[in-house]
Design a protein around this motif. Structure first.
Motif, PDB file in Angstrom:
ATOM      1  N   UNK A 172       0.849  -1.198   0.000  1.00  0.00           N
ATOM      2  CA  UNK A 172       0.000   0.000   0.000  1.00  0.00           C
ATOM      3  C   UNK A 172       0.877   1.238   0.000  1.00  0.00           C
ATOM      4  N   UNK A 173       0.371   2.351  -0.545  1.00  0.00           N
ATOM      5  CA  UNK A 173       1.137   3.596  -0.520  1.00  0.00           C
ATOM      6  C   UNK A 173       1.242   4.161   0.890  1.00  0.00           C
ATOM      7  N   UNK A 174       2.360   4.814   1.167  1.00  0.00           N
ATOM      8  CA  UNK A 174       2.588   5.444   2.465  1.00  0.00           C
ATOM      9  C   UNK A 174       3.202   6.828   2.238  1.00  0.00           C
ATOM     10  N   UNK A 175       2.441   7.764   1.656  1.00  0.00           N
ATOM     11  CA  UNK A 175       3.008   9.076   1.327  1.00  0.00           C
ATOM     12  C   UNK A 175       3.321   9.892   2.576  1.00  0.00           C
ATOM     13  N   UNK A 176       4.430  10.634   2.511  1.00  0.00           N
ATOM     14  CA  UNK A 176       4.807  11.551   3.577  1.00  0.00           C
ATOM     15  C   UNK A 176       4.438  12.966   3.163  1.00  0.00           C
ATOM     16  N   UNK A 177       3.850  13.718   4.079  1.00  0.00           N
ATOM     17  CA  UNK A 177       3.389  15.069   3.784  1.00  0.00           C
ATOM     18  C   UNK A 177       3.858  16.025   4.873  1.00  0.00           C
ATOM     19  N   UNK A 178       3.810  17.331   4.548  1.00  0.00           N
ATOM     20  CA  UNK A 178       4.152  18.370   5.521  1.00  0.00           C
ATOM     21  C   UNK A 178       2.868  18.835   6.192  1.00  0.00           C
ATOM     22  N   UNK A 179       2.856  18.779   7.516  1.00  0.00           N
ATOM     23  CA  UNK A 179       1.651  19.134   8.260  1.00  0.00           C
ATOM     24  C   UNK A 179       1.877  20.408   9.066  1.00  0.00           C
ATOM     25  N   UNK A 180       0.832  21.216   9.146  1.00  0.00           N
ATOM     26  CA  UNK A 180       0.842  22.468   9.914  1.00  0.00           C
ATOM     27  C   UNK A 180      -0.548  22.663  10.513  1.00  0.00           C
ATOM     28  N   UNK A 181      -0.660  23.493  11.545  1.00  0.00           N
ATOM     29  CA  UNK A 181      -1.992  23.738  12.107  1.00  0.00           C
ATOM     30  C   UNK A 181      -2.822  24.601  11.163  1.00  0.00           C
ATOM     31  N   UNK A 182      -4.131  24.470  11.222  1.00  0.00           N
ATOM     32  CA  UNK A 182      -5.002  25.343  10.449  1.00  0.00           C
ATOM     33  C   UNK A 182      -4.720  26.793  10.845  1.00  0.00           C
ATOM     34  N   UNK A 239       1.982  15.349  16.455  1.00  0.00           N
ATOM     35  CA  UNK A 239       0.708  15.926  15.995  1.00  0.00           C
ATOM     36  C   UNK A 239       0.167  16.925  17.015  1.00  0.00           C
ATOM     37  N   UNK A 240       0.266  16.597  18.299  1.00  0.00           N
ATOM     38  CA  UNK A 240      -0.200  17.518  19.330  1.00  0.00           C
ATOM     39  C   UNK A 240       0.641  18.797  19.342  1.00  0.00           C
ATOM     40  N   UNK A 241       1.968  18.648  19.168  1.00  0.00           N
ATOM     41  CA  UNK A 241       2.848  19.820  19.168  1.00  0.00           C
ATOM     42  C   UNK A 241       2.559  20.714  17.968  1.00  0.00           C
ATOM     43  N   UNK A 245       0.788  24.786  17.632  1.00  0.00           N
ATOM     44  CA  UNK A 245       1.480  25.912  17.023  1.00  0.00           C
ATOM     45  C   UNK A 245       2.958  25.976  17.307  1.00  0.00           C
ATOM     46  N   UNK A 246       3.552  24.841  17.727  1.00  0.00           N
ATOM     47  CA  UNK A 246       4.972  24.847  18.062  1.00  0.00           C
ATOM     48  C   UNK A 246       5.872  24.657  16.851  1.00  0.00           C
ATOM     49  N   UNK A 247       5.303  24.326  15.703  1.00  0.00           N
ATOM     50  CA  UNK A 247       6.105  24.152  14.501  1.00  0.00           C
ATOM     51  C   UNK A 247       5.371  23.297  13.485  1.00  0.00           C
ATOM     52  N   UNK A 248       6.064  22.974  12.395  1.00  0.00           N
ATOM     53  CA  UNK A 248       5.510  22.104  11.359  1.00  0.00           C
ATOM     54  C   UNK A 248       6.278  20.789  11.386  1.00  0.00           C
TER      55      UNK A 248
END
Length: 340
Positions: A172-182, A239-241, A245-248
């Motif tokens: 199965x695919x396992x793509x990595x993405x950049x996450x940030x808070x809304x 994810x919690x951090x 708003x502590x970073x991306x």
């Protein structure tokens, strides 16, 4: 002496051997007790009874570290043989019964805890008579289990490149993405460059993490260094951090599979992302898979096509979706993927 052998076989129980095997493997009474859902005093008492039956000390405690004695090492090798034989017997019985009964043992890297339970749940619905054992651990521990053939199959995001003779099937695919808070200042921007990304506070997994290594190689190839503001040892903590708003951060898209973009995190549209990776089903080369394990392997490949569609749906939330291969046709990267 023959009499002593018979006496030892009479006095030693499989439960004691199982506890000792877990202790010897984990090098810790506490971790062995946790693995087997026992209290630490119960585990210690059973190992002491086993040592009394053998007639020699099996381990010595130096601080918090457990070290096996020579007799302990011999007994540990015997445990591996005994439980290996019992496992093979169970597989043969399961083969005779088809898929009506039996046990499937799967060990997965930490990141795969978002993917594996989903697939195992669907497999269990199709074959309700099969008992499923799932072990979630870090990559090093999963590789240790693979080396001694402790489970039926292993799910990881990066194929072992050396030291082990294995078969690895992309499932199965396992793509990595950049996450940030809304509401992040980069939220909604298209084609964010790595140079711009490197200016942001970055929350990374601990050193040795597969995802961290992949991310660092990407930045290094562009002559950049991420601005690491914090290191955390779990994806949930990251994810919690990020949500605070502590970073991306860079994480597997599977970590958003349950909440999607309705949760506190969003996917940034960054050049070079998503990084295409795959989950792999791994097992020792030459191992004869049981009927149950072969059926589950086929089921994972089948389920992987549906997972690919789910990943595509999540990726469609990007402001500008990059061109990507059709679902199910993507080929695994030559160097595998990223664990943990």
């Amino acid at each position: 002496m023959p009499g002593a052998e018979k006496d030892l076989a009479r006095r030693v129980t499989l439960r004691q051997l199982k506890i000792f095997e877990a202790l010897a493997r984990n090098r810790s009474v506490t971790r062995a007790a946790e693995e087997l859902y026992l209290t630490q005093p119960t585990a210690s008492m059973q190992v002491k009874k086993l040592a009394d039956a053998v007639g020699m000390p099996l381990f010595e405690q130096v601080g918090r570290q457990v070290h096996l004695t020579e007799a302990g090492r011999e007994l540990y090798e015997t445990c591996i043989e005994v439980f290996g034989s019992l496992g093979r017997l169970e597989m043969r019985v399961a083969d005779m019964e088809g898929l009506r009964r039996g046990t499937l043992r799967v060990a997965v890297v930490t990141t795969a805890k978002y993917f594996a339970p989903h697939v195992l749940g669907h497999f269990k619905q199709r074959y309700p008579g099969i008992d499923v054992s799932l072990k979630v651990s870090n990559r090093e521990r999963v590789l240790e289990r693979l080396a001694i053939n402790e489970d039926d199959l292993y799910i990881m995001g990066q194929k072992p490149l050396e030291g082990l003779e294995i078969e690895a099937v992309p499932i199965a695919p396992n793509p990595l993405v950049v996450m940030a808070p809304h509401g992040h200042r980069l939220d909604g921007e298209q084609g964010i460059t790595l140079e711009r990304l490197a200016e942001e506070p970055f929350i990374a997994r601990e050193a040795g993490s597969g995802i961290r290594e992949v991310t660092q190689r990407l930045f290094e190839s562009a002559g950049l260094r991420p601005n690491i503001a914090m290191e955390l040892s779990s994806n949930e903590a990251i994810k919690h951090a990020v949500a605070s708003g502590l970073g991306i951060s860079v994480l597997s898209l599977h970590s958003l599979a349950l909440e999607g973009t309705d949760g506190p995190l969003n996917i940034l549209d960054v050049e070079g992302f998503p990084l295409e990776r795959h989950w792999y089903a791994v097992y020792p080369r030459g191992k004869k898979l049981s009927v149950i394990a072969e059926s589950f392997l086929d089921f994972m490949v089948e389920e992987g096509n549906r997972v690919a569609e789910q990943m595509e749906e999540l990726l469609s939330t990007l402001p500008r979706a990059p061109s990507r291969p059709p679902s199910g046709d993507a080929q695994p990267a030559p160097d595998g993927g990223a664990d943990r």
